[in-house]
Design a protein around this motif. Structure first.
Motif, PDB file in Angstrom:
ATOM      1  N   LEU A 101       4.827   6.396  -6.959  1.00 49.55           N
ATOM      2  CA  LEU A 101       4.821   7.583  -5.845  1.00 49.55           C
ATOM      3  C   LEU A 101       3.557   7.333  -5.272  1.00 49.55           C
ATOM      4  CD1 LEU A 101       6.020  10.321  -5.107  1.00 49.55           C
ATOM      5  CD2 LEU A 101       4.485  11.568  -6.596  1.00 49.55           C
ATOM      6  N   CYS A 102       2.470   6.906  -5.685  1.00 52.43           N
ATOM      7  CA  CYS A 102       1.156   6.646  -4.750  1.00 52.43           C
ATOM      8  C   CYS A 102       1.221   5.367  -4.192  1.00 52.43           C
ATOM      9  CB  CYS A 102      -0.042   6.874  -5.897  1.00 52.43           C
ATOM     10  SG  CYS A 102      -0.344   8.268  -6.443  1.00 52.43           S
ATOM     11  N   VAL A 103       1.869   4.542  -4.608  1.00 58.44           N
ATOM     12  CA  VAL A 103       1.790   3.198  -4.232  1.00 58.44           C
ATOM     13  C   VAL A 103       2.857   2.900  -2.791  1.00 58.44           C
ATOM     14  CG1 VAL A 103       2.450   0.702  -4.590  1.00 58.44           C
ATOM     15  CG2 VAL A 103       0.985   1.825  -5.792  1.00 58.44           C
ATOM     16  N   ARG A 104       4.090   3.712  -2.963  1.00 54.57           N
ATOM     17  CA  ARG A 104       5.111   3.481  -1.843  1.00 54.57           C
ATOM     18  C   ARG A 104       4.385   3.604  -0.183  1.00 54.57           C
ATOM     19  NH1 ARG A 104       9.136   0.519  -3.512  1.00 54.57           N
ATOM     20  NH2 ARG A 104      10.111   1.114  -5.321  1.00 54.57           N
ATOM     21  N   PRO A 105       3.767   4.812  -0.435  1.00 54.09           N
ATOM     22  CA  PRO A 105       3.176   4.812   1.058  1.00 54.09           C
ATOM     23  C   PRO A 105       2.315   3.962   1.523  1.00 54.09           C
ATOM     24  CG  PRO A 105       3.081   7.035  -0.272  1.00 54.09           C
ATOM     25  CD  PRO A 105       3.373   5.943  -0.890  1.00 54.09           C
ATOM     26  N   LEU A 106       1.831   3.404   0.643  1.00 58.81           N
ATOM     27  CA  LEU A 106       0.769   2.038   1.035  1.00 58.81           C
ATOM     28  C   LEU A 106       1.487   0.904   1.870  1.00 58.81           C
ATOM     29  CD1 LEU A 106      -1.784   1.816  -1.998  1.00 58.81           C
ATOM     30  CD2 LEU A 106      -1.787   3.263   0.106  1.00 58.81           C
ATOM     31  N   GLN A 107       2.812   0.865   1.308  1.00 60.33           N
ATOM     32  CA  GLN A 107       3.432  -0.509   1.892  1.00 60.33           C
ATOM     33  C   GLN A 107       3.724  -0.074   3.410  1.00 60.33           C
ATOM     34  OE1 GLN A 107       6.837  -1.724  -0.472  1.00 60.33           O
ATOM     35  NE2 GLN A 107       6.021  -0.442  -2.338  1.00 60.33           N
ATOM     36  N   ALA A 108       3.496   0.995   4.054  1.00 66.54           N
ATOM     37  CA  ALA A 108       3.670   1.239   5.288  1.00 66.54           C
ATOM     38  C   ALA A 108       2.460   0.805   6.235  1.00 66.54           C
ATOM     39  CB  ALA A 108       3.810   2.703   5.872  1.00 66.54           C
ATOM     40  N   ILE A 109       1.349   0.568   5.493  1.00 68.69           N
ATOM     41  CA  ILE A 109       0.162   0.177   6.120  1.00 68.69           C
ATOM     42  C   ILE A 109       0.380  -1.450   6.346  1.00 68.69           C
ATOM     43  CG2 ILE A 109      -2.484   0.068   6.010  1.00 68.69           C
ATOM     44  CD1 ILE A 109      -2.347   2.583   4.150  1.00 68.69           C
ATOM     45  N   ARG A 110       0.004  -1.792   7.501  1.00 63.57           N
ATOM     46  CA  ARG A 110       0.060  -3.392   7.624  1.00 63.57           C
ATOM     47  C   ARG A 110      -1.204  -4.049   7.943  1.00 63.57           C
ATOM     48  NH1 ARG A 110       3.820  -4.095   5.264  1.00 63.57           N
ATOM     49  NH2 ARG A 110       3.997  -6.009   5.736  1.00 63.57           N
ATOM     50  N   SER A 111      -2.187  -2.980   8.143  1.00 61.74           N
ATOM     51  CA  SER A 111      -3.691  -3.718   8.330  1.00 61.74           C
ATOM     52  C   SER A 111      -4.177  -4.173   6.985  1.00 61.74           C
ATOM     53  CB  SER A 111      -4.528  -2.712   9.208  1.00 61.74           C
ATOM     54  OG  SER A 111      -5.818  -3.434   8.978  1.00 61.74           O
ATOM     55  N   PRO A 112      -4.365  -5.244   6.721  1.00 64.09           N
ATOM     56  CA  PRO A 112      -4.762  -5.666   5.303  1.00 64.09           C
ATOM     57  C   PRO A 112      -6.139  -4.902   4.688  1.00 64.09           C
ATOM     58  CG  PRO A 112      -4.998  -7.517   6.688  1.00 64.09           C
ATOM     59  CD  PRO A 112      -4.436  -6.474   7.595  1.00 64.09           C
ATOM     60  N   TYR A 113      -7.015  -4.877   5.555  1.00 59.09           N
ATOM     61  CA  TYR A 113      -8.148  -4.279   5.030  1.00 59.09           C
ATOM     62  C   TYR A 113      -8.160  -2.708   5.128  1.00 59.09           C
ATOM     63  CZ  TYR A 113      -9.398  -9.196   4.881  1.00 59.09           C
ATOM     64  OH  TYR A 113      -9.375 -10.515   4.766  1.00 59.09           O
ATOM     65  N   VAL A 114      -7.588  -2.169   6.041  1.00 56.57           N
ATOM     66  CA  VAL A 114      -7.444  -0.794   5.773  1.00 56.57           C
ATOM     67  C   VAL A 114      -6.767  -0.400   4.632  1.00 56.57           C
ATOM     68  CG1 VAL A 114      -6.233   1.082   7.116  1.00 56.57           C
ATOM     69  CG2 VAL A 114      -7.261  -0.322   8.349  1.00 56.57           C
ATOM     70  N   LEU A 115      -5.572  -0.950   4.268  1.00 54.41           N
ATOM     71  CA  LEU A 115      -5.063  -1.115   2.999  1.00 54.41           C
ATOM     72  C   LEU A 115      -5.774  -1.509   1.755  1.00 54.41           C
ATOM     73  CD1 LEU A 115      -2.098  -0.554   1.427  1.00 54.41           C
ATOM     74  CD2 LEU A 115      -1.815  -3.139   1.534  1.00 54.41           C
ATOM     75  N   LEU A 116      -6.765  -2.235   1.772  1.00 55.16           N
ATOM     76  CA  LEU A 116      -7.896  -2.519   0.843  1.00 55.16           C
ATOM     77  C   LEU A 116      -8.601  -1.088   0.472  1.00 55.16           C
ATOM     78  CD1 LEU A 116      -8.365  -5.341  -0.645  1.00 55.16           C
ATOM     79  CD2 LEU A 116     -10.351  -5.500   0.777  1.00 55.16           C
ATOM     80  N   ALA A 117      -9.125  -0.653   1.920  1.00 56.81           N
ATOM     81  CA  ALA A 117     -10.168   0.496   1.592  1.00 56.81           C
ATOM     82  C   ALA A 117      -8.947   1.715   1.183  1.00 56.81           C
ATOM     83  CB  ALA A 117     -10.526   0.944   2.890  1.00 56.81           C
ATOM     84  N   VAL A 118      -7.845   1.870   1.643  1.00 56.44           N
ATOM     85  CA  VAL A 118      -7.243   3.065   1.027  1.00 56.44           C
ATOM     86  C   VAL A 118      -6.581   2.761  -0.354  1.00 56.44           C
ATOM     87  CG1 VAL A 118      -4.991   4.185   1.467  1.00 56.44           C
ATOM     88  CG2 VAL A 118      -6.273   3.571   3.343  1.00 56.44           C
ATOM     89  N   THR A 119      -6.750   1.474  -0.837  1.00 57.06           N
ATOM     90  CA  THR A 119      -6.027   1.416  -2.503  1.00 57.06           C
ATOM     91  C   THR A 119      -7.305   1.720  -3.187  1.00 57.06           C
ATOM     92  OG1 THR A 119      -4.811  -0.716  -1.722  1.00 57.06           O
ATOM     93  CG2 THR A 119      -5.777  -0.588  -3.885  1.00 57.06           C
ATOM     94  N   TYR A 120      -8.607   1.424  -2.790  1.00 48.99           N
ATOM     95  CA  TYR A 120      -9.564   2.129  -3.509  1.00 48.99           C
ATOM     96  C   TYR A 120      -9.592   3.492  -3.824  1.00 48.99           C
ATOM     97  CZ  TYR A 120     -14.258   3.288  -5.070  1.00 48.99           C
ATOM     98  OH  TYR A 120     -15.365   3.977  -5.921  1.00 48.99           O
ATOM     99  N   ILE A 121      -9.168   4.194  -2.614  1.00 50.40           N
ATOM    100  CA  ILE A 121      -9.187   5.635  -2.604  1.00 50.40           C
ATOM    101  C   ILE A 121      -8.068   6.393  -3.462  1.00 50.40           C
ATOM    102  CG2 ILE A 121      -9.029   7.707  -1.164  1.00 50.40           C
ATOM    103  CD1 ILE A 121     -10.263   6.270   1.089  1.00 50.40           C
TER     104      ILE A 121
END
Length: 397
Positions: A101-121
């Motif tokens: 449930l938490c990871v699915r929305p992350l796949q919409a982020i295409r900026s790799p390092y924004v995704l990196l930061a959001v992954t930590y949060i």
């Protein structure tokens, strides 16, 4: 002084045994008994006179028994129940459902390092409900890691962010939070909401921003490696969700925290709910949800075995270690070695002068040693590059 020497000797033996992969709880237990025996010989009995069994051998066992009695009903039972609930959530697929449930929305982020930061949060958020750092790390490595690598983040950066998602020990389920709340004479939920969350929000934001810039800097420095690393891993993401329960199972790991916050003095003080009761109620609710969803009473009963498996495993790995470490600490206190060292250090006037003299003499000794052993100069220079040996004297010396 004898207490200091015995303490240092025992600590050295314990450190050696731990480095040699001896089972730490029994090593700490034996070391604690040894120090209690030495303290008794020096005139400090292991038990107070009013609590003594009037036989020294039994007093040693009573000292450990008293620690077990004080820890098992409180902190020990809390840790075991949390571990049992966590293993049960994994057994029924609720942990994977939460990650999905938490990871699915992350796949919409295409900026790799924004995704990196959001992954930590997001990972730090999931760590509140998935109490096993190993389990959370494996789930994130199987789900988010391929996505990060496919977007161009290096494997090292992706693994570093995932590995740091459990670096903050947060939430009512944290044994450290329980101990801190106990020392502050407050309930663990109040401590979590009023003391931990304000600090954690600042730390999480700072670390997430730091991950963005630091990992990007390292990846740009090693840019030549990135093109070969990211190929062909995105298709493995779905494997992380094998065995995940239905989407509504994602809310089951959140039940204890939600119940504890709702029925706390900050929200509704009319009902008092302890951590242990909250977890038991959450297990019962999860069992009923699993039974209604899968309609297999025998299988649902079988899956609840995970609760007691988890409790047993964490007792052997964590609770036993806590109790044995406390006996070790009791032995150190009874010997008085640490107190003697602290008192001696506090009473030393001009201790800084002696340290400076030692430093200067140490530097001269290294110079003399280097003259007689030329090969030592190269070793010394190698150590100085990583700061292990200071070669330059202080200014003004």
């Amino acid at each position: 002084m004898l207490g200091v020497l015995i303490t240092l000797a025992v600590v050295a033996v314990v450190a050696y045994c731990v480095l040699k992969n001896y089972y730490p709880p029994i090593i700490l237990l034996i070391a604690g008994f040894v120090m209690l025996i030495c303290a008794a010989v020096m005139g400090t009995p292991p038990m107070a006179p009013e609590k003594s069994t009037h036989f020294f051998g039994f007093d040693l066992g009573e000292a450990f028994t008293a620690l077990m009695r004080s820890r098992l009903p409180g902190l020990g039972l809390n840790i075991m129940l949390i571990a049992g609930f966590s293993v049960y959530m994994d057994r029924i697929g609720a942990s994977r459902a939460l990650v999905k449930l938490c990871v699915r929305p992350l796949q919409a982020i295409r900026s790799p390092y924004v995704l990196l930061a959001v992954t930590y949060i997001v990972g730090q958020f999931m760590a509140l409900f998935i109490n096993s750092a190993v389990a959370l790390g494996l789930l994130l490595m199987a789900s988010v890691y391929p996505l990060l690598v496919a977007l161009g983040v290096s494997r090292a950066s992706a693994a570093a962010v995932i590995g740091s998602t459990c670096c903050l020990d947060l939430g009512p389920a944290s044994s450290n939070a329980m101990r801190a709340a106990d020392l502050l004479k407050t309930d663990v939920v109040t401590y979590f909401v009023q003391d931990q969350i304000p600090v954690a929000l600042c730390v999480i934001a700072t670390v997430a921003i730091g991950q963005f810039f630091v990992q990007r800097w390292f990846d740009r420095r090693d840019a030549s490696k990135l093109s070969a690393e990211g190929a062909g891993e995105k298709q493995d993401i779905e494997k992380a969700f094998e065995g995940a329960g239905p989407v509504h199972y994602a809310f089951l790991p959140m039940l204890p925290l939600v119940l504890l916050i709702v029925f706390s003095p900050m929200v509704y003080a009319g009902v008092k709910l302890s951590l242990q009761t909250g977890i038991i109620v959450s297990i019962v609710i999860a069992f009923l949800v699993d039974l209604i969803t899968r309609r297999g009473f025998k299988d649902c009963c079988k899956r609840t075995e995970a609760v007691f498996e988890g409790m047993g495993k964490v007792f052997t790995s964590t609770v036993s270690l806590i109790c044995c470490a406390e006996l070790f600490a009791m032995g150190v206190n009874k010997l008085g070695g640490v107190f003697t060292l602290i008192s001696a250090a506090a009473s030393m006037e001009g201790a800084g002068v002696w340290v400076m003299l030692f430093r200067k003499s140490y530097s001269k000794l290294l110079d003399v040693f280097s003259d007689f052993f030329p090969h030592f100069t190269r070793v010394r220079a190698a150590f100085s590059k990583v700061g292990c040996i200071q070669l330059k004297p202080l200014e003004g010396q």
